[in-house]
Design a protein around this motif. Structure first.
Motif, PDB file in Angstrom:
ATOM      1  N   LEU A  95       0.817  -1.210   0.000  1.00 12.92           N
ATOM      2  CA  LEU A  95       0.000   0.000   0.000  1.00 12.92           C
ATOM      3  C   LEU A  95       0.858   1.271   0.000  1.00 12.92           C
ATOM      4  O   LEU A  95       0.458   2.292  -0.551  1.00 12.92           O
ATOM      5  CB  LEU A  95      -0.948   0.003   1.200  1.00 12.92           C
ATOM      6  CG  LEU A  95      -2.061  -1.049   1.145  1.00 12.92           C
ATOM      7  CD1 LEU A  95      -2.848  -1.070   2.451  1.00 12.92           C
ATOM      8  CD2 LEU A  95      -2.984  -0.824  -0.040  1.00 12.92           C
ATOM      9  N   LEU A 140      -5.853   2.341   3.496  1.00  7.01           N
ATOM     10  CA  LEU A 140      -6.549   2.099   2.227  1.00  7.01           C
ATOM     11  C   LEU A 140      -7.071   3.352   1.546  1.00  7.01           C
ATOM     12  O   LEU A 140      -7.275   3.352   0.328  1.00  7.01           O
ATOM     13  CB  LEU A 140      -7.741   1.149   2.442  1.00  7.01           C
ATOM     14  CG  LEU A 140      -7.414  -0.330   2.480  1.00  7.01           C
ATOM     15  CD1 LEU A 140      -8.672  -1.125   2.784  1.00  7.01           C
ATOM     16  CD2 LEU A 140      -6.792  -0.773   1.170  1.00  7.01           C
ATOM     17  N   HIS A 177      -6.314   4.464  -1.950  1.00 16.46           N
ATOM     18  CA  HIS A 177      -6.302   3.348  -2.901  1.00 16.46           C
ATOM     19  C   HIS A 177      -7.698   2.886  -3.285  1.00 16.46           C
ATOM     20  O   HIS A 177      -7.848   1.855  -3.933  1.00 16.46           O
ATOM     21  CB  HIS A 177      -5.513   2.180  -2.318  1.00 16.46           C
ATOM     22  CG  HIS A 177      -4.110   2.550  -1.976  1.00 16.46           C
ATOM     23  ND1 HIS A 177      -3.166   2.854  -2.933  1.00 16.46           N
ATOM     24  CD2 HIS A 177      -3.495   2.709  -0.785  1.00 16.46           C
ATOM     25  CE1 HIS A 177      -2.030   3.172  -2.340  1.00 16.46           C
ATOM     26  NE2 HIS A 177      -2.205   3.092  -1.035  1.00 16.46           N
TER      27      HIS A 177
END
Length: 193
Positions: free
Chosen positions: A119, A147, A150
């Motif tokens: 990530l 997250l 993304h």
């Protein structure tokens, strides 16, 4: 009287899972036996992919903590455009590469690294993300927090935890579906914004 030779079986280093829907339905695939690896069972996968059925065709998916690859392989079988599999165990990652090769799935990529490193070094945005880390590692909160950048617009994030594990979603996340089955809690978050 002669004794029959004992039938000690060699320790297994691989086990099997079955794809339950889509173009590879019924295919049995091997996965590496790795400490902490617990593939999402057939019944839970069936529930999850019923939740996702209208979102999968053409979706870009991320299978963090891929392990056996059960979730990502099921997504590919059911029409996902591509899946990135992230796995930090060398044996599990190699077995997953072999399974993708056996299925001739060019739209699946295996990344041998940790979820946090992956990530930190990718700019890809995903429509659907599967977050199912080893339960003993307690990686849910830090993974969900990482997250944010993304996720595509209107992304869905599946999170699998022990039954009574509380998970605090980031701002803008709503629980779309939730189910407890046995010792597991399944949550599907919708992410807006």
């Amino acid at each position: 009287m002669a004794r029959s030779p004992s039938r000690k079986s060699a320790p297994q280093s691989l086990s099997q899972l079955r794809i339950i829907g889509g173009r590879w339905r019924g295919r049995k695939l091997q996965f590496a036996l790795v400490a902490g690896l617990r593939p999402t069972g057939d019944r839970l996968r069936e529930t999850l992919f019923n939740w996702l059925q209208f979102h999968l065709p053409g979706a870009r998916c991320l299978d963090l903590f891929a392990g056996s690859g059960a979730l990502g392989l099921e997504a590919l079988s059911r029409g996902a455009a591509e899946v990135d599999f992230v796995e930090r165990n060398r044996s599990a990652a190699q077995t997953l590469k072999e399974q993708l090769g056996a299925l001739q799935a060019q739209n699946g990529s295996v990344h041998y690294t940790s979820a946090s490193d992956f990530l930190a070094h990718t700019d890809t945005r995903y429509d659907i993300v599967f977050v199912d880390p080893p339960f003993d590692d307690d990686l849910w909160q830090e993974t969900l927090a990482a997250l944010g950048k993304h996720l595509a617009e209107d992304a869905l994030v599946y999170v699998e935890t022990p039954r009574d594990k509380a998970v605090l979603p980031p701002d803008g996340w709503q629980i779309a579906k939730e189910k407890r089955a046995g010792r597991v809690c399944m949550r599907l978050f919708s992410v807006t914004g």
